[in-house]
Design an enzyme around this catalytic site. Structure first.
Site, mmCIF file in Angstrom:
data_model
loop_
_atom_site.group_PDB
_atom_site.id
_atom_site.type_symbol
_atom_site.label_atom_id
_atom_site.label_comp_id
_atom_site.label_asym_id
_atom_site.label_seq_id
_atom_site.Cartn_x
_atom_site.Cartn_y
_atom_site.Cartn_z
ATOM 1 N N TYR A 192 0.834 -1.208 0.000
ATOM 2 C CA TYR A 192 0.000 0.000 0.000
ATOM 3 C C TYR A 192 0.867 1.257 0.000
ATOM 4 C CZ TYR A 192 -3.467 3.386 1.696
ATOM 5 O OH TYR A 192 -4.283 4.481 1.853
ATOM 6 N N LYS A 201 1.140 4.220 -2.868
ATOM 7 C CA LYS A 201 0.744 5.590 -2.554
ATOM 8 C C LYS A 201 1.907 6.567 -2.740
ATOM 9 C CE LYS A 201 -3.584 4.933 -1.773
ATOM 10 N NZ LYS A 201 -4.577 5.490 -2.710
ATOM 11 N N LYS A 227 -12.241 7.458 9.617
ATOM 12 C CA LYS A 227 -13.299 6.508 9.992
ATOM 13 C C LYS A 227 -14.233 6.293 8.810
ATOM 14 C CE LYS A 227 -16.536 5.410 13.714
ATOM 15 N NZ LYS A 227 -17.153 5.889 14.975
ATOM 16 N N THR A 228 -13.957 5.263 8.034
ATOM 17 C CA THR A 228 -14.734 4.944 6.844
ATOM 18 C C THR A 228 -15.248 3.507 6.929
ATOM 19 O OG1 THR A 228 -12.800 4.087 5.669
ATOM 20 C CG2 THR A 228 -13.258 6.468 5.459
ATOM 21 N N PRO A 229 -16.219 3.158 6.106
ATOM 22 C CA PRO A 229 -16.659 1.756 6.057
ATOM 23 C C PRO A 229 -15.525 0.797 5.702
ATOM 24 C CG PRO A 229 -18.298 3.158 5.034
ATOM 25 C CD PRO A 229 -17.107 4.036 5.321
ATOM 26 N N SER A 230 -14.607 1.245 4.861
ATOM 27 C CA SER A 230 -13.464 0.403 4.501
ATOM 28 C C SER A 230 -12.609 0.076 5.720
ATOM 29 C CB SER A 230 -12.616 1.117 3.432
ATOM 30 O OG SER A 230 -11.430 0.406 3.169
#
Length: 248
Positions: free
Chosen positions: A149, A153, A183-186
């Site tokens: 990752y 990036k 803070k995301t659903p992912s």
């Protein structure tokens, strides 16, 4: 309704949830016509129901043919927000070829094809803003267990600066956003995948934040809105860190 993006047409990837969704709504409320894309058609349908200025279309960013067809049919665009991404967890020794290739396919190749597709229309009209989603986990800060990752990036930052340098005199700007932990659903899916005590996992993410909380999607969307607008007309080739002080 704000008119900061009045008269602009924007293309957003990964708009079904999290930062992409918050940005689609922010752009629409600011007066833009938004084409929101994602692989989750159900999420797109619920998004479209929230604002009349949002149209939706399924798009798999790893499919260059889909990208080219979409831009040909729906372009030209004034704004592109490359938000789609994939987070692989692990060190270099935990990263197999398939995970490495998937990370680049989604995080880098997808941006390459989208930028290449929208640029001719922007150049023809002498204006445009491209916003690429990078991360603090890149050349900004080394983060454990985020090898593939972080590498992708960091590549996004190089892609961004190169496009900015090539087209700075032709009216097209290109900038990157480097969020910290949002803070995301992912993120929620990754927490659940860890197993065990979910509350403890959330607390560990929060504990490393100097502000004592996670970021909110709307806070990243606010920066994307600025970069999409003419207010940032003198801004290109930049990496904007939004991480609550985590990388300090």
């Amino acid at each position: 309704m704000s008119e900061r993006l009045s008269g602009k047409k924007a293309l957003i990837t990964a708009a079904g949830a999290g930062i992409g969704r918050a940005t689609a709504l922010a752009f629409a409320h600011a007066g833009a016509q938004v084409l929101a894309t994602d692989i989750d058609e159900g999420a797109l349908a619920s998004l479209a129901a929230e604002h009349s200025a949002i149209a939706t279309q399924r798009l798999d960013v790893t499919r260059a043919d889909e990208t080219a067809a979409l831009v040909k049919a729906a372009g030209p665009f004034d704004v592109l927000f490359n938000c789609a991404g994939y987070v692989h967890a692990g060190t270099i020794l935990d990263t197999d070829d398939a995970s490495w290739q998937r990370s680049f396919s989604i995080n880098v190749d997808g941006m390459f094809h989208l930028c290449k597709a929208v640029l001719p229309g922007m150049l023809e009209r002498g204006k445009g803003s491209i916003i690429n989603m990078s991360s603090v986990a890149s050349s900004i800060k080394g983060v454990p267990n985020r090898f593939a990752y972080s590498v992708t990036k960091a590549a996004v930052i190089g892609l961004t600066r190169s496009i900015a340098a090539d087209y700075v005199a032709r009216g097209v700007r290109c900038n990157a956003i480097c969020p910290g932990t949002v803070k995301t659903p992912s993120l929620g899916e990754r927490v659940r995948a860890l197993g065990g005590d979910e509350t403890a996992h959330w607390q560990s993410f929060i504990a490393r934040q100097p502000m004592g909380r996670l970021g909110e999607p709307a806070e990243i969307a606010a920066l994307a809105l600025y970069l999409a607008s003419d207010e940032s007309a003198f801004t290109t080739g930049t990496t904007h860190v939004v991480d609550g002080g985590w990388s300090n």
